[in-house]
Design a protein around this motif. Structure first.
Motif, PDB file in Angstrom:
ATOM      1  N   ALA A   1      10.106   3.203  -6.217  1.00  9.32           N
ATOM      2  CA  ALA A   1       8.747   3.447  -6.719  1.00  9.32           C
ATOM      3  C   ALA A   1       8.593   4.883  -7.221  1.00  9.32           C
ATOM      4  CB  ALA A   1       7.725   3.154  -5.619  1.00  9.32           C
ATOM      5  N   VAL A   2       9.048   5.843  -6.423  1.00 11.89           N
ATOM      6  CA  VAL A   2       8.968   7.247  -6.839  1.00 11.89           C
ATOM      7  C   VAL A   2       9.835   7.481  -8.080  1.00 11.89           C
ATOM      8  CG1 VAL A   2       9.560   9.619  -6.181  1.00 11.89           C
ATOM      9  CG2 VAL A   2       8.439   8.099  -4.524  1.00 11.89           C
ATOM     10  N   SER A   3      11.042   6.973  -8.050  1.00 12.76           N
ATOM     11  CA  SER A   3      11.989   7.189  -9.151  1.00 12.76           C
ATOM     12  C   SER A   3      11.483   6.580 -10.455  1.00 12.76           C
ATOM     13  CB  SER A   3      13.361   6.588  -8.792  1.00 12.76           C
ATOM     14  OG  SER A   3      13.849   7.142  -7.583  1.00 12.76           O
ATOM     15  N   THR A   4      10.784   5.471 -10.345  1.00 10.56           N
ATOM     16  CA  THR A   4      10.228   4.826 -11.535  1.00 10.56           C
ATOM     17  C   THR A   4       9.119   5.688 -12.132  1.00 10.56           C
ATOM     18  OG1 THR A   4      10.762   2.612 -10.751  1.00 10.56           O
ATOM     19  CG2 THR A   4       8.983   2.793 -12.360  1.00 10.56           C
ATOM     20  N   ALA A   5       8.234   6.173 -11.285  1.00 13.43           N
ATOM     21  CA  ALA A   5       7.145   7.019 -11.794  1.00 13.43           C
ATOM     22  C   ALA A   5       7.706   8.289 -12.429  1.00 13.43           C
ATOM     23  CB  ALA A   5       6.173   7.367 -10.674  1.00 13.43           C
ATOM     24  N   ASN A   6       8.825   8.770 -11.898  1.00 13.73           N
ATOM     25  CA  ASN A   6       9.456   9.964 -12.461  1.00 13.73           C
ATOM     26  C   ASN A   6      10.398   9.641 -13.620  1.00 13.73           C
ATOM     27  OD1 ASN A   6       8.271  11.959 -10.888  1.00 13.73           O
ATOM     28  ND2 ASN A   6       9.790  11.776  -9.254  1.00 13.73           N
ATOM     29  N   GLY A   7      10.651   8.365 -13.857  1.00 14.49           N
ATOM     30  CA  GLY A   7      11.533   7.978 -14.963  1.00 14.49           C
ATOM     31  C   GLY A   7      12.981   8.391 -14.771  1.00 14.49           C
ATOM     32  N   CYS A   8      13.446   8.399 -13.530  1.00 14.71           N
ATOM     33  CA  CYS A   8      14.837   8.797 -13.256  1.00 14.71           C
ATOM     34  C   CYS A   8      15.756   7.572 -13.317  1.00 14.71           C
ATOM     35  CB  CYS A   8      14.921   9.456 -11.875  1.00 14.71           C
ATOM     36  SG  CYS A   8      16.606  10.003 -11.463  1.00 14.71           S
ATOM     37  N   ALA A   9      16.390   7.378 -14.463  1.00 15.62           N
ATOM     38  CA  ALA A   9      17.187   6.167 -14.711  1.00 15.62           C
ATOM     39  C   ALA A   9      18.293   5.993 -13.676  1.00 15.62           C
ATOM     40  CB  ALA A   9      17.777   6.214 -16.121  1.00 15.62           C
ATOM     41  N   TYR A  10      19.027   7.066 -13.413  1.00 14.53           N
ATOM     42  CA  TYR A  10      20.133   6.972 -12.446  1.00 14.53           C
ATOM     43  C   TYR A  10      19.605   6.518 -11.092  1.00 14.53           C
ATOM     44  CZ  TYR A  10      24.181   8.105  -9.637  1.00 14.53           C
ATOM     45  OH  TYR A  10      25.251   8.000  -8.786  1.00 14.53           O
ATOM     46  N   CYS A  11      18.514   7.132 -10.657  1.00 14.22           N
ATOM     47  CA  CYS A  11      17.950   6.863  -9.331  1.00 14.22           C
ATOM     48  C   CYS A  11      17.456   5.420  -9.223  1.00 14.22           C
ATOM     49  CB  CYS A  11      16.794   7.825  -9.063  1.00 14.22           C
ATOM     50  SG  CYS A  11      17.171   9.545  -9.489  1.00 14.22           S
ATOM     51  N   ILE A  12      16.853   4.922 -10.285  1.00 16.21           N
ATOM     52  CA  ILE A  12      16.365   3.543 -10.287  1.00 16.21           C
ATOM     53  C   ILE A  12      17.541   2.585 -10.148  1.00 16.21           C
ATOM     54  CG2 ILE A  12      15.244   1.777 -11.720  1.00 16.21           C
ATOM     55  CD1 ILE A  12      13.645   4.210 -12.976  1.00 16.21           C
ATOM     56  N   HIS A  13      18.608   2.861 -10.897  1.00 19.94           N
ATOM     57  CA  HIS A  13      19.791   2.003 -10.811  1.00 19.94           C
ATOM     58  C   HIS A  13      20.431   2.060  -9.423  1.00 19.94           C
ATOM     59  CE1 HIS A  13      20.460   0.181 -14.707  1.00 19.94           C
ATOM     60  NE2 HIS A  13      20.051   1.293 -15.278  1.00 19.94           N
ATOM     61  N   SER A  14      20.623   3.259  -8.909  1.00 22.51           N
ATOM     62  CA  SER A  14      21.359   3.365  -7.641  1.00 22.51           C
ATOM     63  C   SER A  14      20.547   2.783  -6.481  1.00 22.51           C
ATOM     64  CB  SER A  14      21.740   4.823  -7.365  1.00 22.51           C
ATOM     65  OG  SER A  14      20.612   5.641  -7.187  1.00 22.51           O
TER      66      SER A  14
ATOM     67  N   GLU B   1       0.836  -1.205   0.000  1.00 26.19           N
ATOM     68  CA  GLU B   1       0.000   0.000   0.000  1.00 26.19           C
ATOM     69  C   GLU B   1       0.872   1.258   0.000  1.00 26.19           C
ATOM     70  OE1 GLU B   1      -3.089   0.254  -0.529  1.00 26.19           O
ATOM     71  OE2 GLU B   1      -3.874  -1.740  -0.109  1.00 26.19           O
ATOM     72  N   MET B   2       1.970   1.205   0.740  1.00 27.74           N
ATOM     73  CA  MET B   2       2.850   2.380   0.786  1.00 27.74           C
ATOM     74  C   MET B   2       3.550   2.594  -0.555  1.00 27.74           C
ATOM     75  SD  MET B   2       4.218   2.573   4.725  1.00 27.74           S
ATOM     76  CE  MET B   2       4.936   0.932   4.759  1.00 27.74           C
ATOM     77  N   LEU B   3       3.901   1.496  -1.219  1.00 28.65           N
ATOM     78  CA  LEU B   3       4.483   1.623  -2.562  1.00 28.65           C
ATOM     79  C   LEU B   3       3.462   2.261  -3.518  1.00 28.65           C
ATOM     80  CD1 LEU B   3       6.229  -1.870  -2.787  1.00 28.65           C
ATOM     81  CD2 LEU B   3       7.384   0.362  -2.634  1.00 28.65           C
ATOM     82  N   TYR B   4       2.219   1.857  -3.350  1.00 23.94           N
ATOM     83  CA  TYR B   4       1.143   2.414  -4.170  1.00 23.94           C
ATOM     84  C   TYR B   4       1.022   3.923  -3.935  1.00 23.94           C
ATOM     85  CZ  TYR B   4      -2.545   0.358  -7.120  1.00 23.94           C
ATOM     86  OH  TYR B   4      -3.303  -0.074  -8.191  1.00 23.94           O
ATOM     87  N   ILE B   5       1.099   4.323  -2.677  1.00 25.94           N
ATOM     88  CA  ILE B   5       1.033   5.755  -2.356  1.00 25.94           C
ATOM     89  C   ILE B   5       2.215   6.494  -2.987  1.00 25.94           C
ATOM     90  CG2 ILE B   5       1.168   7.438  -0.458  1.00 25.94           C
ATOM     91  CD1 ILE B   5      -0.262   5.287   1.312  1.00 25.94           C
ATOM     92  N   ALA B   6       3.386   5.875  -2.949  1.00 27.34           N
ATOM     93  CA  ALA B   6       4.585   6.515  -3.508  1.00 27.34           C
ATOM     94  C   ALA B   6       4.437   6.761  -5.007  1.00 27.34           C
ATOM     95  CB  ALA B   6       5.819   5.646  -3.225  1.00 27.34           C
ATOM     96  N   VAL B   7       3.989   5.752  -5.732  1.00 29.90           N
ATOM     97  CA  VAL B   7       3.793   5.904  -7.179  1.00 29.90           C
ATOM     98  C   VAL B   7       2.698   6.937  -7.459  1.00 29.90           C
ATOM     99  CG1 VAL B   7       2.988   4.742  -9.282  1.00 29.90           C
ATOM    100  CG2 VAL B   7       4.587   3.578  -7.755  1.00 29.90           C
ATOM    101  N   SER B   8       1.593   6.836  -6.732  1.00 33.14           N
ATOM    102  CA  SER B   8       0.451   7.727  -6.955  1.00 33.14           C
ATOM    103  C   SER B   8       0.805   9.176  -6.656  1.00 33.14           C
ATOM    104  CB  SER B   8      -0.735   7.292  -6.081  1.00 33.14           C
ATOM    105  OG  SER B   8      -1.083   5.941  -6.342  1.00 33.14           O
ATOM    106  N   THR B   9       1.668   9.378  -5.678  1.00 32.82           N
ATOM    107  CA  THR B   9       2.102  10.734  -5.342  1.00 32.82           C
ATOM    108  C   THR B   9       2.947  11.318  -6.466  1.00 32.82           C
ATOM    109  OG1 THR B   9       2.047  10.303  -2.971  1.00 32.82           O
ATOM    110  CG2 THR B   9       3.478  12.086  -3.718  1.00 32.82           C
ATOM    111  N   ALA B  10       3.889  10.525  -6.959  1.00 34.87           N
ATOM    112  CA  ALA B  10       4.728  11.021  -8.056  1.00 34.87           C
ATOM    113  C   ALA B  10       3.878  11.325  -9.283  1.00 34.87           C
ATOM    114  CB  ALA B  10       5.822  10.003  -8.385  1.00 34.87           C
ATOM    115  N   ASN B  11       2.808  10.573  -9.472  1.00 33.65           N
ATOM    116  CA  ASN B  11       1.916  10.807 -10.612  1.00 33.65           C
ATOM    117  C   ASN B  11       0.839  11.848 -10.308  1.00 33.65           C
ATOM    118  OD1 ASN B  11       3.063   9.107 -12.527  1.00 33.65           O
ATOM    119  ND2 ASN B  11       1.905   7.320 -11.843  1.00 33.65           N
ATOM    120  N   GLY B  12       0.751  12.272  -9.045  1.00 33.51           N
ATOM    121  CA  GLY B  12      -0.246  13.291  -8.702  1.00 33.51           C
ATOM    122  C   GLY B  12      -1.682  12.813  -8.813  1.00 33.51           C
TER     123      GLY B  12
END
Lengths: 138, 138, 138, 138, 138, 138
Positions: B73-86, A68-79
């Motif tokens: 999760a956040v980095s993926t939604a934002n498409g930050c390649a470096y961040c996803i890798h690190s 659920e927290m991962l879901y919140i993280a993705v949803s936040t980045a997507n607004g």
């Protein structure tokens, strides 16, 4: 306001009603939230989405609260306002404490910040991070 | 290629070198990854970013591995390649199993999908989700 | 609430009023939607945006309905609520059926999902996809 | 470089190999692109993703080429390089002409621009766009 | 509606109240906007965020008004309605004229458009742009 | 690799060549960067995009350097690598100092962070920010 009317139980197809029944049984509540009532215009997508969500969010190698927290993280980045509200409510229902919520927000804020810095700097990826390198293939 | 040169230890200021030293001590490795070498052009931002990251990602109400996965999760939604890798490398270093990685990806994919469906449908938020409602104030 | 007041016909400049007249003539309706009333504070941007929109969305190699659906797809990924509403209304006005709307949503949801999976996996691009390769130059 | 190694046919599970076989049969080519080779680490997600993609992208109320263009539109807004390359190649394989590609790009660029203008202006949604209003329920 | 209740002065901790006092002193107003009242549930994040914001947005090599406009640009691309409203209000308070606001919007719209075109075209970066190249290291 | 071949001067249409000539004259350089060479497949979009960019980025109520920094801010939030590189190079050519670049990055990072916090908290907009309120109409 939605781009489609939200459908009542009386308005949905038999296929959609069967999905509603499974949502109710799985969650132990009679409440069907608005997302499913909007999605019910397309019973095939409703059924496929619910079936996959149910499988993905079930207990496994990760705890359902973590999911659920991962879901919140993705949803936040997507607004996605609706998604943030619904999954924050779900996380609380699964036991998320105020302290955990605070750390979740801090991690999201930090990730957003460094995502921006890395993006503006266009930092090249360290060779050490490469999982696809031959030496990393187990 | 970066928008600024990556700085070697010999090129950075004393203030930046002190941050590098703390990164090395905290992580138990001599390796300073490219993000910090790019950020070192601005020692104040380097110091503030590292200090906050160190505090936010430390053990607390959430496990450090969970925090790394939230970062992914956040980095993926934002498409930050470096961040996803690190952060994928960091999550592995903190014990993320292949099964956990698989469930992380499945949760991210599911969240992206329903974010899109909710957004296209413009689903109104259920009153039941409202944490700001008087009855939800503890 | 907007970040600028929405301007009535009586409040806009002559240049903006001429744009409103062309919007009305082109669309066959007296209604000027809120976007143009907000944009009218800057007549040059209003005129340039309308002129380009009119050209881009006109019939051509792609059907205008397809263009409206492309607009919805982009607006959904960007989470632009106003844009999703206005272009869904426009698509319906151009004949989008409920079945087409359902397939549009399913395609958007699928694209969001695989975008997330590809991003988290950082999949390298297959050489076969390269349109810039010499053999692909016709 | 990917965050997981790309798996060869010899390295994947039997379940994943069966999915590869269906991809090959459906597409009429022996080539399995990198996305599926990366996703094959998690056979359940591989199978579910392929099954849903196959259903969603099949001919229906919308032409498969239109669906590929919708995929490009979403992937562009999300900045997913791999997805843009793979679906542009797929759209070409399904007959997208240079003129159609040009109009696709123009529509995407226009949508991005007005998404930004609308977002910065925070334009309130016109009542006329409300599909959820009682008078719009058929 | 927020995902947490907005806290009044009487409800926040002593640490949070001290941050509120500094916000009031720095801004010369008694008004504490909703962001800080929501963030006050986590005094450590509240304090760290305010301290960094105060430092970053202060006069320096860039004018504070320019910084507010940069904030609006980022917030617009991210679709953060609250942020767009609060920083547009702040920019006006710092003297942003209607003409400057218009040019800000035009630049944002243009950037969104070419971001989309570049993304869809997947344009390779010109070697001339490479700041990390040896000849660019001063 | 691009989704279309980059066109040389010898390969473009007369209309596109005229745009190239204006780019060269305006910028005082013979170099045509890759974006325009990719866009030249569609001369109408090339011409419209260049004409609008030239007008928007010209000196006005905002300094051209400020406009380049706004462009970098939007491009960073969108993760457009090409755009970040090209506009960082342009900003440097227009006099951006290292200190200004550092403050630009810090402002972007801060905006990304609070965008994330605000989004996760779903903070309601303060009434005081409403420019559309009657008392704010000048």
């Amino acid at each position: 306001m939605a781009t489609v009317p939200l459908l009542t139980d009386a308005e949905v197809s038999a296929e959609a009603l069967a999905v509603f029944a499974d949502i109710r049984a799985t969650r132990g509540t009679d409440h069907i939230n608005n997302f499913w009532r909007a999605l019910a215009h397309d019973p095939a997508t409703l059924a496929a989405t619910w079936a996959r969500l149910k499988a993905v969010m079930a207990p496994g190698a990760l705890d359902p609260l973590v999911k659920e927290m991962l879901y919140i993280a993705v949803s936040t980045a997507n607004g996605c306002a609706y998604c943030i509200h619904s999954h924050t409510a779900a996380a609380r229902a699964k036991g998320m404490s105020a302290a955990q919520h605070g750390e979740l927000l801090a991690a999201i804020g930090m990730a957003m910040q460094t995502n921006g810095l890395v993006s503006a700097l266009q930092v090249p990826i360290d060779a050490a991070f490469d999982a696809g390198a031959p030496e990393n293939i187990s």
